[in-house]
Design a protein around this motif. Sequence first.
Motif, PDB file in Angstrom:
ATOM      1  N   PHE A  87       0.861  -1.192   0.000  1.00  0.00           N
ATOM      2  CA  PHE A  87       0.000   0.000   0.000  1.00  0.00           C
ATOM      3  C   PHE A  87       0.892   1.235   0.000  1.00  0.00           C
ATOM      4  N   HIS A  91       1.506   4.175  -3.139  1.00  0.00           N
ATOM      5  CA  HIS A  91       1.328   5.610  -2.896  1.00  0.00           C
ATOM      6  C   HIS A  91       2.653   6.370  -3.008  1.00  0.00           C
ATOM      7  N   GLN A  95       3.636   9.662  -5.053  1.00  0.00           N
ATOM      8  CA  GLN A  95       4.027  10.870  -4.324  1.00  0.00           C
ATOM      9  C   GLN A  95       5.407  11.367  -4.756  1.00  0.00           C
ATOM     10  N   ILE A 117      -4.122   5.876  -6.276  1.00  0.00           N
ATOM     11  CA  ILE A 117      -4.565   6.174  -4.906  1.00  0.00           C
ATOM     12  C   ILE A 117      -5.564   5.110  -4.460  1.00  0.00           C
ATOM     13  N   LEU A 156       0.210   4.436  10.914  1.00  0.00           N
ATOM     14  CA  LEU A 156       0.186   5.875  11.171  1.00  0.00           C
ATOM     15  C   LEU A 156       1.608   6.431  11.182  1.00  0.00           C
ATOM     16  N   ILE A 159       2.971   6.651   7.686  1.00  0.00           N
ATOM     17  CA  ILE A 159       2.461   7.811   6.942  1.00  0.00           C
ATOM     18  C   ILE A 159       3.117   9.093   7.463  1.00  0.00           C
TER      19      ILE A 159
ATOM     20  N   PHE B  87     -11.775  10.921   5.003  1.00  0.00           N
ATOM     21  CA  PHE B  87     -10.644  10.300   4.293  1.00  0.00           C
ATOM     22  C   PHE B  87     -10.987  10.242   2.803  1.00  0.00           C
ATOM     23  N   HIS B  91      -9.212  12.456  -0.481  1.00  0.00           N
ATOM     24  CA  HIS B  91      -8.683  11.778  -1.664  1.00  0.00           C
ATOM     25  C   HIS B  91      -9.506  12.108  -2.916  1.00  0.00           C
ATOM     26  N   ILE B 117      -2.567  12.940  -0.058  1.00  0.00           N
ATOM     27  CA  ILE B 117      -2.661  11.472   0.020  1.00  0.00           C
ATOM     28  C   ILE B 117      -2.365  11.031   1.454  1.00  0.00           C
ATOM     29  N   SER B 121      -5.009   9.138   3.969  1.00  0.00           N
ATOM     30  CA  SER B 121      -4.696   7.784   4.440  1.00  0.00           C
ATOM     31  C   SER B 121      -4.600   7.737   5.957  1.00  0.00           C
ATOM     32  N   ALA B 122      -3.980   8.765   6.553  1.00  0.00           N
ATOM     33  CA  ALA B 122      -3.841   8.784   8.014  1.00  0.00           C
ATOM     34  C   ALA B 122      -5.218   8.874   8.676  1.00  0.00           C
ATOM     35  N   ARG B 124      -7.957   7.553   7.612  1.00  0.00           N
ATOM     36  CA  ARG B 124      -8.582   6.228   7.605  1.00  0.00           C
ATOM     37  C   ARG B 124      -8.058   5.377   8.769  1.00  0.00           C
TER      38      ARG B 124
END
Lengths: 341, 341
Positions: A87, A91, A95, A117, A156, A159, B87, B91, B117, B121-122, B124
């Motif tokens: 995942f 991304h 990015q 995405i 977390l 990210i 989230f 996006h 992004i 994502s964070a 979610r």
Amino acid sequence: MQTPHILNTYRSAIDGALRSMLEPYTLPLYDMMRYHLGWIDEKGNEAAEPTGKALRPTLCLMACEAGGRGYERAMPAAVAIELIHNFSLIHDDLQDGDEERRHRPTVWKIWGGPQAINAGSAMRVLANLALSGARREGLPADKYERLLGIFDMATLRLIEGQYLDIKYEDCFDIGVTDYLAMIRGKTAALISCSMEAGAIIGTDDTETAERFRELGENLGIAFQIRDDILGIWGDSRTTGKPGGGDIRRRKKTLPIVFALSNGPLRVKRAIAGIFQKGAVGDLDTEEVLEAMGEAGVYAHVQEMVEDYCEQSRRLIHAIQMERRFKDNFEQIVEFLTVRSH
Amino acid sequence: MQTPHILNTYRSAIDGALRSMLEPYTLPLYDMMRYHLGWIDEKGNEAAEPTGKALRPTLCLMACEAGGRGYERAMPAAVAIELIHNFSLIHDDLQDGDEERRHRPTVWKIWGGPQAINAGSAMRVLANLALSGARREGLPADKYERLLGIFDMATLRLIEGQYLDIKYEDCFDIGVTDYLAMIRGKTAALISCSMEAGAIIGTDDTETAERFRELGENLGIAFQIRDDILGIWGDSRTTGKPGGGDIRRRKKTLPIVFALSNGPLRVKRAIAGIFQKGAVGDLDTEEVLEAMGEAGVYAHVQEMVEDYCEQSRRLIHAIQMERRFKDNFEQIVEFLTVRSH
């Protein structure tokens, strides 16, 4: 040096479990994942493209076995970890604007950013569904909930690390501490989670799980710094990344951060000057390499890898497990410390 | 017609719980979320910008209360649902290239796509952490695991719906069935999950939870079709979306899909011709509106909203709950059926 033997031990079992996990999902959205994982080409035909090392799931299974239970018990967690890792790769490629991974066009390059995405986000959800398989196979509710918590926290932190990495692109005053905060999130968090999760499944001893968490943290940092070294002094044929490396991409990897914060003024100026330009050419790359050679950057960062590896060895020594498992973990540490040029 | 009164009942409680949830997170990454939620401006100063309707968390709390237990029990789930919804909005704005939401620049427009992004994502992941609060507050393990499963499936269906939405951009042969498959994922899945989750927490009766799931599905479809109607015939001052609406953005919303698949050949040709152009101007928009008027599209799609609302009313009637709760749900259905021009 060759990839350590232990990284091949569980490979086909991991691959099989990952394929089974994805099997029920037939919407073309999921073919983007299969493509990314190297199973099919962009038209959907079967392919046997080179895949990743499966380092994280392997560490998870190893920690489970070392804890005393069969590695199969940790397979749902291992699959979940590999999905979380991928995942983030899908991304990240978007990015960072990277057009190739393992010598093939990246997912966003083929299907566009918006669909990349979706593919990445859906993969993170599949990781949860994979982990719930452990519960169905009899993992107690309290352990399952603990795993859920550490998987979410690791994601977390991953990210957050990626957030810092992108933020640092425009900063020239970041030091080694900032860099370490970034890779603790971006790389070490998931590797550490892999080993802790494996240990939680493999043993009921919480101290062992905690030690494995620490071991993963140290290995993860060593692993990322080594990756940074390869990104600058490595051979593009073996790394699978486009030639020119991280200098061309103006990435703030450790060698650059180290030179910018600890190098002599002349070296700092040379590198900062080139990194602030719009594009980095061959001559610029050479100049940065020369400046880093002058500042002795390679020796310093290789020493950092060795420090984290030494700390890893101490932890391997301290964790109660059979000798053969210690040997396997040491194989991986050994692999990370080998000088690459 | 004004927003139904019931949508304000829980609003400040939801807002408070959402703020508490985010409070421990201080990295600037999380300020992107606070900005998106309307709490701060882009420089980090406190702001009281218009926020969303909080429809989904409200439906979750309503279903919990209707099931017989206090709505506070469902608050962690309601917060999780609002985080999942946002989230997807962060996006979606990036994926659709939308530069404004509620009259403010979107997250990607300020911080760039790569960081948007990360913020999405964070968010979610935070939803999972929010939901785990329900467990800490005493929700039994089996119910918690059921919720985890439906939240993950709803997210997956939401992403699948978004995948289809983007895919349809280049298709001119999609029909009403394809459209319904898309919005069942993109919109109905999460609304349905909200109501099912609330009912699971509020009652132990599985049949009631299943009925609420169906009610959410029907309401969700009605809600999305109404949104599509507003996107074409609505007033930009009340919708908060930029003028020109979905025609200008060449979105395949139901009125367009309906006209393209069921309209007379001349109408199909006119709309397809305009949608295949690079940019849609004011005259094009007028032409599409005229073509749709000719084909009687408005009446047909409004009738579809009313059908799903009628089905919702039947479900509200069938679910065992106090009269006052039925009245509240009917208020929402009523709101959705009101003709908007």
